[in-house]
Design a protein around this motif. Structure first.
Motif, short mmCIF file in Angstrom:
data_model
loop_
_atom_site.label_atom_id
_atom_site.label_comp_id
_atom_site.label_asym_id
_atom_site.label_seq_id
_atom_site.Cartn_x
_atom_site.Cartn_y
_atom_site.Cartn_z
N ILE A 144 37.58 -30.42 -4.91
CA ILE A 144 37.67 -31.22 -3.67
C ILE A 144 39.09 -31.71 -3.39
N ASP A 145 39.96 -31.62 -4.37
CA ASP A 145 41.32 -32.09 -4.11
C ASP A 145 42.25 -31.49 -5.15
N LYS A 146 43.54 -31.47 -4.80
CA LYS A 146 44.53 -31.08 -5.81
C LYS A 146 45.85 -31.77 -5.54
N ASP A 147 46.66 -31.88 -6.58
CA ASP A 147 47.94 -32.56 -6.48
C ASP A 147 48.99 -31.57 -6.97
N LEU A 148 49.76 -31.03 -6.03
CA LEU A 148 50.70 -29.98 -6.39
C LEU A 148 51.79 -30.51 -7.32
N LYS A 149 52.18 -31.76 -7.09
CA LYS A 149 53.28 -32.32 -7.86
C LYS A 149 52.85 -32.55 -9.33
N GLU A 150 51.68 -33.13 -9.50
CA GLU A 150 51.19 -33.42 -10.85
C GLU A 150 50.47 -32.22 -11.46
N HIS A 151 50.26 -31.21 -10.64
CA HIS A 151 49.52 -30.01 -11.05
C HIS A 151 48.14 -30.39 -11.63
N THR A 152 47.44 -31.18 -10.86
CA THR A 152 46.07 -31.54 -11.25
C THR A 152 45.14 -31.11 -10.12
N PHE A 153 43.87 -31.00 -10.46
CA PHE A 153 42.86 -30.75 -9.43
C PHE A 153 41.59 -31.54 -9.75
N ASP A 154 40.85 -31.84 -8.70
CA ASP A 154 39.65 -32.67 -8.85
C ASP A 154 38.40 -31.85 -8.52
N VAL A 155 37.38 -32.04 -9.33
CA VAL A 155 36.13 -31.30 -9.13
C VAL A 155 34.98 -32.30 -9.06
N LYS A 156 34.14 -32.12 -8.07
CA LYS A 156 32.98 -32.99 -7.91
C LYS A 156 31.72 -32.29 -8.42
N PHE A 157 31.04 -32.94 -9.35
CA PHE A 157 29.79 -32.41 -9.89
C PHE A 157 28.61 -33.20 -9.32
N SER A 158 27.58 -32.51 -8.93
CA SER A 158 26.41 -33.21 -8.39
C SER A 158 25.61 -33.82 -9.54
N GLU A 159 24.62 -34.63 -9.17
CA GLU A 159 23.80 -35.32 -10.18
C GLU A 159 23.03 -34.36 -11.07
N GLU A 160 22.99 -33.11 -10.66
CA GLU A 160 22.30 -32.10 -11.46
C GLU A 160 23.06 -31.78 -12.76
N TYR A 161 24.32 -32.22 -12.83
CA TYR A 161 25.15 -31.87 -13.99
C TYR A 161 25.67 -33.11 -14.71
N PRO A 162 24.81 -33.79 -15.46
CA PRO A 162 25.26 -34.96 -16.22
C PRO A 162 26.39 -34.56 -17.19
N TYR A 163 27.34 -35.45 -17.35
CA TYR A 163 28.42 -35.16 -18.30
C TYR A 163 28.81 -36.42 -19.05
N GLU A 164 29.61 -36.21 -20.05
CA GLU A 164 30.17 -37.31 -20.82
C GLU A 164 31.59 -36.92 -21.20
N ILE A 165 32.49 -37.90 -21.15
CA ILE A 165 33.88 -37.62 -21.56
C ILE A 165 34.12 -38.28 -22.91
N ARG A 166 34.45 -37.46 -23.89
CA ARG A 166 34.78 -37.95 -25.23
C ARG A 166 36.23 -37.56 -25.52
N ASN A 167 37.07 -38.52 -25.71
CA ASN A 167 38.47 -38.23 -26.02
C ASN A 167 39.07 -37.21 -25.07
N GLU A 168 38.94 -37.47 -23.80
CA GLU A 168 39.54 -36.68 -22.71
C GLU A 168 38.96 -35.26 -22.56
N GLN A 169 37.85 -35.01 -23.26
CA GLN A 169 37.19 -33.72 -23.11
C GLN A 169 35.83 -33.94 -22.47
N VAL A 170 35.45 -33.03 -21.58
CA VAL A 170 34.17 -33.19 -20.91
C VAL A 170 33.09 -32.36 -21.61
N TYR A 171 31.92 -32.95 -21.74
CA TYR A 171 30.75 -32.27 -22.30
C TYR A 171 29.62 -32.41 -21.28
#
Lengths: 625, 625
Positions: A144-171
């Motif tokens: 849904i978004d990106k930042d050319l300068k920081e070279h990052t991008f954003d991703v939106k996950f629907s409620e169908e995909y629960p996740y957890e972030i542990r130490n900067e890693q997504v599961y």
């Protein structure tokens, strides 16, 4: 004995015979107490099924749930999957004459289950059923978004995909399962297919070199190890990508190595290679005569169908497609056949959006380790996903191969017995003496375990990777299919160093197919590609006919030929499309090396390539016609 | 037939008989081609061993290496271990009358192997052998510095412990194996034992709560799940501890939660709980009559010996001790017995410095899930390390237990058959009808599968955790042993909620033992402790005699008694030592609750406790004598 008496006896005999041969019919009722978790009920019926007369299971149309908690557990070595304990309600093991007729029902599986586990069977039919999982084995979100300068991008996950972030890693957390980011690829939501040129953005490099090490080099192994196995491959690698939640459901990805993905594209993720193939939908092994008809597979933690050491497999009206607005169907190949024989027929089927090839048919190479006595070889599986694979049975003809010298065996031997020592190492005893010339590192392949193949009137579209991978010397017909694939539509390889998949394709006819904008993922490859990973001028492939096909392509390269002895390219039409921008405008239409007896005749070229044929010195005069 | 003829025939008969019953003797020679990797050679001999007459394997004295590459692979559900594929050269499976006589040899194993895998055997003897691994399953380093302000400490690891740091986490790399930090404890190098009061510094909290979660709460399970299983337990936790290499071999630990460890102490680490028990030295299952004599075990990735569902086990002169100046021997219990019967005898043995209890003897509780018909129960394993455990066999008496009401069964049933559905779920059919009062959550235990026990003239010292855990109602003698253990010397539990280990000890005599400075790890517990985890006043234990022992202790608490009906404490001597400072000076010497018929007589108390006996209202008049 009077006449009436005789008739009576005959009638009794007839009735007895009919009963003896009548297939028992088992009706599974669409009632709440069964459908809410049909596992224990169905398992009990399946385990008690009559294996001699056979059984016909008929499900009243409905939605049946299957949970692992009361499912039969079985350890499975599964080729090209992780070797796993799985649970099932359908252990079709050692069964004959079984029909599973879903009656149009939907079967919903929960967690690490194999819907249909077919082993040591004969005449098994699965029909009229839809297979899905309550929670998918992959996850997908929209960029849904990106930042050319920081070279990052954003991703939106629907409620169908629960996740957890542990130490900067997504599961991504599923029912009974979780997966990390692992293998990723972009999809185009509008085209419902892998995104154009995804290879510049994906796969995301989740790992990188640069760990701190102490005395690691002091660990020496007495024997060859597979540095890619699930333990040793961890050494030397650390996490590269980092994620941060921007707001609930939206993750920002840092330290991405490749180009930023386009906004609006769908990022799909399925967890680490080697760990993420744990539950194929259909697993067929050591079975003769298998039919899959009118079956739809919406998802699987692995392949749609994986068949090993089986014969005479027919798939008809098999549909592999994503469910409920997702872009991904199965997380690995739609279908895959290893060491199969007899005839494989795939007709009127529709495979889309799976995360690996549509069809892959091959044998295996196994490595010679040592000679144990006059008649016995110690052999080793080269790839960790071939662990436990048994190459053949008594009286099969084994070829001894040294690929540096030839793609053909230098000698053949006949299997007497195979003793499995462990998942990597087996002792094969042959009827003949082992030749003195054999040396460790030579390969063996089973020349008796290649199938005839018919692939007709199917659609292969939207998936990651190839359409067909073909590696059988037996008669193969690819007719009237439609292809729209991310990589090659048809790949004809000889590959020994990584996947250890054997078989030099010959006697192949590719006729009447439509190839539309294949190989759009970003690679510079032919739509049809014959290639070996051994850099020599020996012949691997022969008697190939490519006739009366239509190639519609946004780019130049149509056909790559290597190590081929005899190929006819006749009556084909090549058209240029504007679907995507060209990626490799300097490519020729045809690239040929280390080959002979290549014939072009009666083709209609309407493409853009400034050079039609590019060839090396091994090929003499050759004109495009 | 003349007389000579008769004699000749008799002689022939006699000779034939002798040969028929003579145990075949197999000599393994100490030659380079065998010893460098004896696996294939020995495996072949073992697999072909005569299972009727029996076989005596005699190894010429030497050092024999065993590698997994050509070892027989077998999947093992192992109680209180991870369920794993292991490799072995000694698959003593379905064998009778086998002697493995090491002849004083040393067997060095490489990687995830089980040295001796004994299943479905009868009369198996293992003698005169030393067992070690080329690289240990744990790692140990010396604490060389600490920073009080930053709350960090530095540990130096020798070249024997290669490691790698990935994303601030340390992984110790072994041959064929690796472990993370996981479970840790401090040792005292001078005492060659677990460090005094280690519990204030260890275990290191490697994980902490506080992950970012999205929609995790939307995942609901139809059935009870074990939130501590190897998948679900990951949820909600992230890495807490961080490490950094200061110089090669020296790691600095950041974010440690507890007190900094003393400089000079040895930090031992063995990887994550649940993942780190993968290769016990001796695995005995479904076997009658097993002898282990003059065997030394220097290390193991798990227990020294784990015996399940076996009977008549004798251990004599079994030594468990660290090798080559290490402080740790086996990474789990020295010995552990689950569901065994007949007699267990442990004599003249020496168990030191293992990372869990010296001896643990118990049955299992399994949970009632559902009633399937009049005679069949669906039951479930409560703990993931009991997966695959089969509670008994035909005609065994099963007790139905509801611990809230009583520690004794409210009814008994007789096993007819057990059908294993999966590693957690089984169907047990009984000869009687299931009583109507049964409800899900009730427990079952096997009343036929408890052993008599003799533990005599052994030394238990230096290890983490307890000396003996005893849970059998059968006659048990603990005589003339020496104890120096980190936690309780003898723990008599009834435990149902976590480990599901069954058995209410009765008929126990503890006589003539020396207990020296036990329970020095930091817990406030009795040296001998009878305890249940069910907070009620029912009686669990009975007929306990503790007589003529010497308790030398730096601290007050000697004996804790709960839920006991009948205990005599007679003729014991209690002495105060100055080995360590007291940790709990306010503790009494004896703490008693929910018990009756407790007798103290003729004891000699020279301890420091200001209150000798502390008791609750359930106990009447009671004086220390």
């Amino acid at each position: 004995m009077n006449r009436l008496h005789k008739i009576a006896i005959n009638l009794v005999f007839l009735l007895t015979t009919c009963i003896a041969f009548a297939q028992e019919k088992i009706i599974i009722k669409n009632t709440d107490d069964i459908t809410q978790d049909a596992t224990a009920y169905v398992l009990n019926k399946v385990q008690n099924a009559n294996s001699i007369k056979g059984s016909h299971f008929f499900f009243e149309k409905g939605v049946y749930h299957f949970y692992p908690d009361k499912g039969l557990e079985k350890f499975c070595y599964i080729s090209n999957h992780k070797d796993v304990f799985v649970k099932t309600a359908f252990p079709l093991i050692g069964k004959k004459n079984i029909v599973i007729n879903g009656g149009g029902s939907t079967f919903i599986f929960h967690g690490k289950m194999i819907p249909f586990l077919v082993e040591d069977g004969n005449n098994i039919k699965i029909k009229n059923v839809e297979i899905d999982w309550a929670t998918s084995f992959h996850s997908e979100g929209k960029v849904i978004d990106k930042d050319l300068k920081e070279h990052t991008f954003d991703v939106k996950f629907s409620e169908e995909y629960p996740y957890e972030i542990r130490n900067e890693q997504v599961y991504f957390i599923k029912e009974y399962y979780e997966h990390n980011l692992g293998q990723t690829i972009l999809f185009d939501e509008k085209r419902r297919a892998v995104a154009f040129n995804t290879e510049i953005s994906t796969p995301i490099s989740t790992k990188q070199k640069g760990t701190v090490q102490y005395q690691i080099e002091s660990i020496n192994y007495k024997y060859t190890q597979d540095r890619k196995d699930l333990t040793l491959r961890k050494i030397g690698l650390k996490d590269r990508i980092k994620v941060k939640e921007i707001k609930p459901g939206v993750l920002r990805f840092y330290n991405h190595k490749k180009a930023l993905p386009p906004i609006g594209s769908i990022l799909t993720t399925k967890g680490a290679q080697g760990e993420n193939r744990v539950a194929p939908a259909l697993r067929i092994k050591n079975t003769d005569s298998f039919l899959c008809q009118n079956v739809t597979i919406f998802n699987a933690g692995g392949m749609g169908l994986i068949a090993e050491n089986s014969s005479n497999i027919t798939l008809t009206n098999l549909v592999i497609t994503p469910s409920k607005g997702k872009v991904v169907s199965t997380t690995a190949d739609a279908t895959h056949f290893v060491g199969c024989r007899g005839k494989i027929e795939i007709r009127n089927s529709f495979f889309e959006n799976q995360l690996d090839d549509a069809v892959n048919i091959h044998g295996t190479y196994q490595e010679v380790v040592n000679v144990e006595g006059k008649h016995t070889l110690g052999i080793r599986m080269g790839h960790h996903q071939q662990e436990g694979f048994i190459i053949g049975k008594e009286n099969d003809t084994i070829g001894l191969v040294r690929l540096d010298d030839s793609f053909s065996p230098y000698q053949t031997l006949t299997i007497a017995t195979i003793k499995v020592i462990n998942s990597r190492y087996q002792l094969i005893t042959f009827k003949e003496e082992i030749p003195a010339v054999i040396k460790s590192g030579d390969l063996i392949e089973n020349l008796s375990a290649y199938p005839e193949v018919v692939i007709e009137k199917n659609t292969f579209r939207g998936n990651r990777a190839r359409g067909l991978l073909l590696s059988t010397p037996k008669k193969t017909l690819v007719k009237d299919n439609y292809f729209h694939t991310e990589m090659e539509a048809i790949l004809i390889p000889v590959e020994s160093g990584k996947w250890f998949e054997s078989g030099s394709q010959s006697n192949l006819t590719i006729v009447g197919n439509i190839f539309e904008d294949c190989n759009h993922g970003g690679h510079s490859r032919g739509l049809i590609r014959l290639v070996t990973d051994d850099d020599n001028q020996n012949y691997a492939f022969s008697n190939i006919t490519i006739e009366n096909n239509i190639f519609k392509s946004f780019d130049n390269l149509i056909l790559e030929i290597a190590n081929t002895d005899g190929l006819k390219f006749i009556g084909n039409t090549i058209l240029k499309t504007e679907t995507f921008p060209m990626l490799y405008p300097d490519n020729p239409a045809f690239r040929i090396k280390s080959s002979r007896d290549i014939i072009f005749h009666n083709n209609d070229y309407k493409g853009n390539a400034s050079q039609i044929i590019q060839k090396d010195v091994t090929i003499g005069e050759l004109s495009f016609q």
